[in-house]
Design an enzyme around this catalytic site. Structure first.
Site, PDB file in Angstrom:
ATOM      1  N   ARG A 218      -5.629  71.327  27.704  1.00 59.65           N
ATOM      2  CA  ARG A 218      -4.585  71.954  26.880  1.00 59.65           C
ATOM      3  C   ARG A 218      -3.276  71.175  26.946  1.00 59.65           C
ATOM      4  O   ARG A 218      -2.690  70.847  25.921  1.00 59.65           O
ATOM      5  CB  ARG A 218      -4.361  73.396  27.350  1.00 59.65           C
ATOM      6  CG  ARG A 218      -5.476  74.332  26.962  1.00 59.65           C
ATOM      7  CD  ARG A 218      -5.296  75.682  27.600  1.00 59.65           C
ATOM      8  NE  ARG A 218      -5.425  75.577  29.042  1.00 59.65           N
ATOM      9  CZ  ARG A 218      -6.228  76.342  29.780  1.00 59.65           C
ATOM     10  NH1 ARG A 218      -6.950  77.266  29.204  1.00 59.65           N
ATOM     11  NH2 ARG A 218      -6.293  76.193  31.084  1.00 59.65           N
TER      12      ARG A 218
ATOM     13  N   ASP B 161       6.899  66.155  39.035  1.00 58.27           N
ATOM     14  CA  ASP B 161       7.330  67.555  38.988  1.00 58.27           C
ATOM     15  C   ASP B 161       6.743  68.323  40.161  1.00 58.27           C
ATOM     16  O   ASP B 161       7.230  69.383  40.535  1.00 58.27           O
ATOM     17  CB  ASP B 161       6.819  68.172  37.670  1.00 58.27           C
ATOM     18  CG  ASP B 161       7.304  69.588  37.431  1.00 58.27           C
ATOM     19  OD1 ASP B 161       8.522  69.756  37.231  1.00 58.27           O
ATOM     20  OD2 ASP B 161       6.473  70.514  37.447  1.00 58.27           O
TER      21      ASP B 161
ATOM     22  N   GLU C 220       4.702  72.048  48.914  1.00 60.25           N
ATOM     23  CA  GLU C 220       5.820  72.689  48.210  1.00 60.25           C
ATOM     24  C   GLU C 220       6.153  73.998  48.898  1.00 60.25           C
ATOM     25  O   GLU C 220       5.234  74.708  49.322  1.00 60.25           O
ATOM     26  CB  GLU C 220       5.433  72.964  46.756  1.00 60.25           C
ATOM     27  CG  GLU C 220       5.297  71.715  45.917  1.00 60.25           C
ATOM     28  CD  GLU C 220       4.995  72.023  44.438  1.00 60.25           C
ATOM     29  OE1 GLU C 220       5.136  73.191  44.023  1.00 60.25           O
ATOM     30  OE2 GLU C 220       4.620  71.092  43.723  1.00 60.25           O
TER      31      GLU C 220
ATOM     32  N   HIS D   4       9.182  71.233  40.807  1.00 60.73           N
ATOM     33  CA  HIS D   4       8.160  72.041  40.107  1.00 60.73           C
ATOM     34  C   HIS D   4       8.785  72.922  39.018  1.00 60.73           C
ATOM     35  O   HIS D   4       8.750  74.152  39.077  1.00 60.73           O
ATOM     36  CB  HIS D   4       7.391  72.902  41.121  1.00 60.73           C
ATOM     37  CG  HIS D   4       6.047  73.351  40.613  1.00 60.73           C
ATOM     38  ND1 HIS D   4       4.976  73.578  41.432  1.00 60.73           N
ATOM     39  CD2 HIS D   4       5.594  73.615  39.363  1.00 60.73           C
ATOM     40  CE1 HIS D   4       3.923  73.962  40.722  1.00 60.73           C
ATOM     41  NE2 HIS D   4       4.288  73.993  39.450  1.00 60.73           N
ATOM     42  N   LEU D   5       9.344  72.243  38.018  1.00 58.79           N
ATOM     43  CA  LEU D   5      10.040  72.973  36.952  1.00 58.79           C
ATOM     44  C   LEU D   5       9.261  72.992  35.640  1.00 58.79           C
ATOM     45  O   LEU D   5       9.781  73.426  34.611  1.00 58.79           O
ATOM     46  CB  LEU D   5      11.421  72.337  36.699  1.00 58.79           C
ATOM     47  CG  LEU D   5      12.422  72.406  37.849  1.00 58.79           C
ATOM     48  CD1 LEU D   5      13.729  71.707  37.473  1.00 58.79           C
ATOM     49  CD2 LEU D   5      12.709  73.867  38.202  1.00 58.79           C
TER      50      LEU D   5
ATOM     51  N   ALA E 279       7.053  74.802  34.302  1.00 59.20           N
ATOM     52  CA  ALA E 279       6.914  76.064  33.579  1.00 59.20           C
ATOM     53  C   ALA E 279       8.213  76.848  33.578  1.00 59.20           C
ATOM     54  O   ALA E 279       8.248  77.990  33.128  1.00 59.20           O
ATOM     55  CB  ALA E 279       5.813  76.891  34.230  1.00 59.20           C
TER      56      ALA E 279
HETATM   57  P1  NAD Z   1      -7.004  72.391  31.274  1.00 60.91           P
HETATM   58  O1  NAD Z   1      -8.073  73.048  32.072  1.00 60.91           O
HETATM   59  O2  NAD Z   1      -6.772  72.837  29.883  1.00 60.91           O
HETATM   60  O3  NAD Z   1      -7.229  70.821  31.255  1.00 60.91           O
HETATM   61  C1  NAD Z   1      -7.692  70.089  32.349  1.00 60.91           C
HETATM   62  C2  NAD Z   1      -8.551  68.970  31.822  1.00 60.91           C
HETATM   63  O4  NAD Z   1      -8.952  68.175  32.929  1.00 60.91           O
HETATM   64  C3  NAD Z   1      -9.820  69.441  31.121  1.00 60.91           C
HETATM   65  O5  NAD Z   1      -9.926  68.882  29.831  1.00 60.91           O
HETATM   66  C4  NAD Z   1     -10.944  68.951  32.020  1.00 60.91           C
HETATM   67  O6  NAD Z   1     -12.077  68.538  31.277  1.00 60.91           O
HETATM   68  C5  NAD Z   1     -10.306  67.772  32.717  1.00 60.91           C
HETATM   69  N1  NAD Z   1     -10.912  67.496  34.015  1.00 60.91           N
HETATM   70  C6  NAD Z   1     -11.305  68.380  34.947  1.00 60.91           C
HETATM   71  N2  NAD Z   1     -11.793  67.750  36.028  1.00 60.91           N
HETATM   72  C7  NAD Z   1     -11.702  66.419  35.745  1.00 60.91           C
HETATM   73  C8  NAD Z   1     -12.034  65.242  36.471  1.00 60.91           C
HETATM   74  N3  NAD Z   1     -12.548  65.311  37.701  1.00 60.91           N
HETATM   75  N4  NAD Z   1     -11.802  64.045  35.878  1.00 60.91           N
HETATM   76  C9  NAD Z   1     -11.257  63.975  34.644  1.00 60.91           C
HETATM   77  N5  NAD Z   1     -10.937  65.054  33.900  1.00 60.91           N
HETATM   78  C10 NAD Z   1     -11.145  66.261  34.452  1.00 60.91           C
HETATM   79  O7  NAD Z   1      -5.670  72.568  32.159  1.00 60.91           O
HETATM   80  P2  NAD Z   1      -4.173  72.537  31.635  1.00 60.91           P
HETATM   81  O8  NAD Z   1      -3.765  73.891  31.216  1.00 60.91           O
HETATM   82  O9  NAD Z   1      -4.007  71.399  30.683  1.00 60.91           O
HETATM   83  O10 NAD Z   1      -3.413  72.231  33.018  1.00 60.91           O
HETATM   84  C11 NAD Z   1      -3.478  70.952  33.606  1.00 60.91           C
HETATM   85  C12 NAD Z   1      -2.777  70.956  34.968  1.00 60.91           C
HETATM   86  O11 NAD Z   1      -1.395  71.247  34.809  1.00 60.91           O
HETATM   87  C13 NAD Z   1      -3.295  71.990  35.965  1.00 60.91           C
HETATM   88  O12 NAD Z   1      -3.355  71.400  37.245  1.00 60.91           O
HETATM   89  C14 NAD Z   1      -2.208  73.049  35.987  1.00 60.91           C
HETATM   90  O13 NAD Z   1      -2.167  73.734  37.195  1.00 60.91           O
HETATM   91  C15 NAD Z   1      -0.988  72.179  35.797  1.00 60.91           C
HETATM   92  N6  NAD Z   1       0.199  72.876  35.327  1.00 60.91           N
HETATM   93  C16 NAD Z   1       1.373  72.537  35.913  1.00 60.91           C
HETATM   94  C17 NAD Z   1       2.547  73.120  35.469  1.00 60.91           C
HETATM   95  C18 NAD Z   1       3.840  72.799  36.125  1.00 60.91           C
HETATM   96  O14 NAD Z   1       4.718  73.637  36.155  1.00 60.91           O
HETATM   97  N7  NAD Z   1       4.017  71.605  36.638  1.00 60.91           N
HETATM   98  C19 NAD Z   1       2.516  74.053  34.415  1.00 60.91           C
HETATM   99  C20 NAD Z   1       1.300  74.348  33.827  1.00 60.91           C
HETATM  100  C21 NAD Z   1       0.145  73.744  34.296  1.00 60.91           C
HETATM  101  C1  MLT Z   2       1.150  76.642  36.562  1.00 55.49           C
HETATM  102  O1  MLT Z   2       0.124  76.188  37.057  1.00 55.49           O
HETATM  103  O2  MLT Z   2       1.137  77.530  35.700  1.00 55.49           O
HETATM  104  C2  MLT Z   2       2.462  76.071  36.972  1.00 55.49           C
HETATM  105  O3  MLT Z   2       2.406  75.293  38.074  1.00 55.49           O
HETATM  106  C3  MLT Z   2       3.610  76.952  36.828  1.00 55.49           C
HETATM  107  C4  MLT Z   2       4.018  77.875  37.915  1.00 55.49           C
HETATM  108  O4  MLT Z   2       3.270  78.253  38.778  1.00 55.49           O
HETATM  109  O5  MLT Z   2       5.147  78.257  37.900  1.00 55.49           O
END
Ligand code: NAD
Ligand code: MLT
Length: 524
Positions: free
Chosen positions: A150, A255, A260, A278-279, A281
């Protein structure tokens, strides 16, 4: 009223929704893991973000827990496997912050490429350093997206607006889908070798932890820049710091961190590294969406309803055709459980009419939940019903046929030689569940809290015997259906009673000549 424990900042809009629904919302921020073990006792729901570690010990400490709500995406801080074994539903808000995380990725990409934070700090400190902070353009550079899910897809879409060449590594995405996004799929090694910028969008798990270590970094193109808005630890911080110091990697923007919260990392002292706490979201919009979504999901879970974003319920999508039948399927599972004289050996569910082929997995799960709930198992949920079946060697299956002779839709459950069918009937303007056959006898009756199923010889006077016995016990009959079975030469009486019939009365009726068997059914 349920107690909802909230251990991290969640948008008030979501919390108010839970308060309005009558739940006690107990907000306790900044708990240590030891304090959490105490405070969680008696909670029915636990709402967290990424800083609360919901491990096996926490889950085991809280016997009343129905649901863990993760207001965000990543579930690496929740022991989902243990939650599933304990029947605790885990829900998240998978769409809530994807835009914010994608925008944060682009912000960090640009900040890193143009040294914005460094130049900003210098100027505020009184230093006009125009030549020191020269950057690079994104246009024409290759962006390697590791994880094209996503957020990865949203990042790719936005980066294409900057004229970047897009490549990705994601073995679970089809070539066609990637092509549609204008992204070239390739192996990780090829991506490492070709990318000028690498952005990580993977879930954190055993496979991805340490994916970008010294060995992988050595395969990257000289001068590469690394962005991580996914999870700390996917990139090994000390290896990245070494690669930057050596000059092979030009810089990074992060980020998220291995540990953490933190104020220490070998990366913090390097000038070409941009960091934020970690900002990804942390926008008003994402927090509102996450808070509201998680409140909705937790409310559904507490009400025992189907929860669309449950991550540990193996039911797939639930269509509008199927959803109204969930209550009926569970009632039929409970009903057949009441007919059994011991533990179930199996459960078979047949869907006839319009339900055939409509994605009925959730209905079978409902029937299984009903069956186990009525056969003495405590705390049966959508989550642990399949595990219970496995543990007790109860095989379960479903089949369907579009042919349904009398009803537009019919669900039949079979277990250990018994069979009960039901449908949804239109009564005036209402749609109500009806049990329509029991063990081959036609008996159309609404399900009720206390019911009796009596199979007897098909001869006059039997209804009177049962009616009089119940009357003597002060129990009135609210509704009744009688169905003879020419095939078996028996008749079936199904009765709803004002209160449950006592066991002495059941034993007395059981020994009455003409009564073949009698079962007490409790449905609600
Ligand atoms: P998602 O599940 O939609 O996408 C992850 C993708 O990774 C999928 O397409 C999957 O096929 C692929 N994948 C899984 N294992 C794999 C591997 N071993 N090798 C290659 N590809 C692989 O997830 P998303 O919603 O896009 O979120 C991605 C990451 O972002 C997650 O770790 C989530 O926790 C993180 N996130 C962080 C924040 C933040 O505040 N920094 C906010 C939202 C999400
Ligand atoms: C998440 O995985 O949704 C993000 O890291 C955001 C959060 O936990 O605040």
């Amino acid at each position: 009223m349920a107690r909802v424990l909230v251990t991290e900042e969640i948008a008030e809009s979501g919390l108010n929704q839970l308060r309005l629904a009558g739940h006690e919302v107990d907000v306790r921020l900044g708990l240590t893991p030891e304090e959490l073990l105490d405070v969680v006792v008696g909670a029915h729901a636990l709402i967290i973000r990424s800083a609360t570690n919901v491990d096996a010990a926490t889950l085991e400490a809280c016997k009343d827990l129905v649901v863990v709500g993760r207001a965000g995406i990543g579930l690496d801080n929740v022991d989902v496997a243990r939650a599933t074994e304990l029947g605790v539903m885990v829900v998240n808000a998978p769409q809530s912050n994807i835009l914010s995380a994608a925008e944060q990725t682009l912000a960090l990409l640009l900040a890193q490429a143009r040294n914005i934070p460094q130049a900003h700090s210098a100027l505020k400190a009184g230093k006009w350093e125009r030549s020191k902070w020269e950057g690079v353009e994104l246009h024409g550079k290759t962006l390697g997206v590791v994880g094209l899910g996503r957020i990865g897809a949203l990042v790719a879409q936005r980066a294409s607006g900057f004229g970047m060449r897009l490549v990705a590594y994601d073995p679970f995405i089809s070539e066609e889908r990637a092509r549609h996004m204008g992204v070239e799929l390739m192996s990780l090694d090829d991506l490492l070798a070709q990318s000028d910028f690498i952005t990580i969008h993977l879930p954190k798990n055993k496979e991805t932890t340490g994916l970008l270590d010294a060995k992988a970094l050595a395969k990257t193109k000289k001068g590469v820049r690394i962005i991580n808005v996914a999870r700390g630890g996917i990139v090994v911080e000390s290896d990245l710091a070494d690669a930057i110091r050596s000059g092979h990697v030009q810089g990074a923007a992060l980020d998220v961190f291995e540990k953490e919260p933190t104020t220490e990392s070998p990366l913090f002292e390097l000038a070409s590294v941009v960091v934020v706490p970690h900002l990804g979201a942390s926008t008003a919009e994402a927090q509102d969406k996450a808070g509201i979504t998680i409140a909705e999901q937790v409310q559904l879970a507490l009400a025992g309803d189907f929860v669309p974003f449950a991550v540990n319920v193996s039911a797939g999508e639930v269509s509008d055709v199927v959803r109204p039948f969930m209550g009926l399927a569970e009632l039929l599972g409970r009903f057949i459980g009441g007919l059994l004289d011991g533990e179930p050996a199996d459960l078979e569910v047949l869907y006839q009419g319009e339900l055939a082929g409509a994605g009925t997995k959730i209905l079978t799960l409902c029937a299984l939940k009903g069956l186990f709930s009525s056969t003495g198992h405590q705390g049966v949920s959508f989550v642990n019903a399949p595990a219970l079946a496995n543990e007790h060697s109860v095989s379960f299956s479903e089949s369907s046929t579009v042919v349904s002779q009398e009803y537009i839709n019919l669900i039949t459950v079979r277990s250990s030689g018994h069979e009960v069918s039901g449908t949804l009937a239109t009564v005036g303007t209402r749609i109500e569940p009806r049990v329509v056959t029991v063990d081959g006898h036609s008996v159309e009756i609404p399900p009720a809290a206390s019911m009796l199923v009596v199979r007897n010889d098909d001869r006059p006077g039997m209804i009177g015997i049962v009616g009089v016995a119940l009357g003597h016990a002060g129990i009135s009959i609210s509704s009744m259906a009688v169905g003879p079975s020419p095939e078996f030469g028996t008749a079936m009486m199904v009765l709803s009673t004002s209160s449950p019939a006592p066991m002495e009365l059941i034993s007395e009726l059981r020994s009455t000549p003409g009564i073949i068997d009698i079962h007490v059914i409790s449905l609600y």
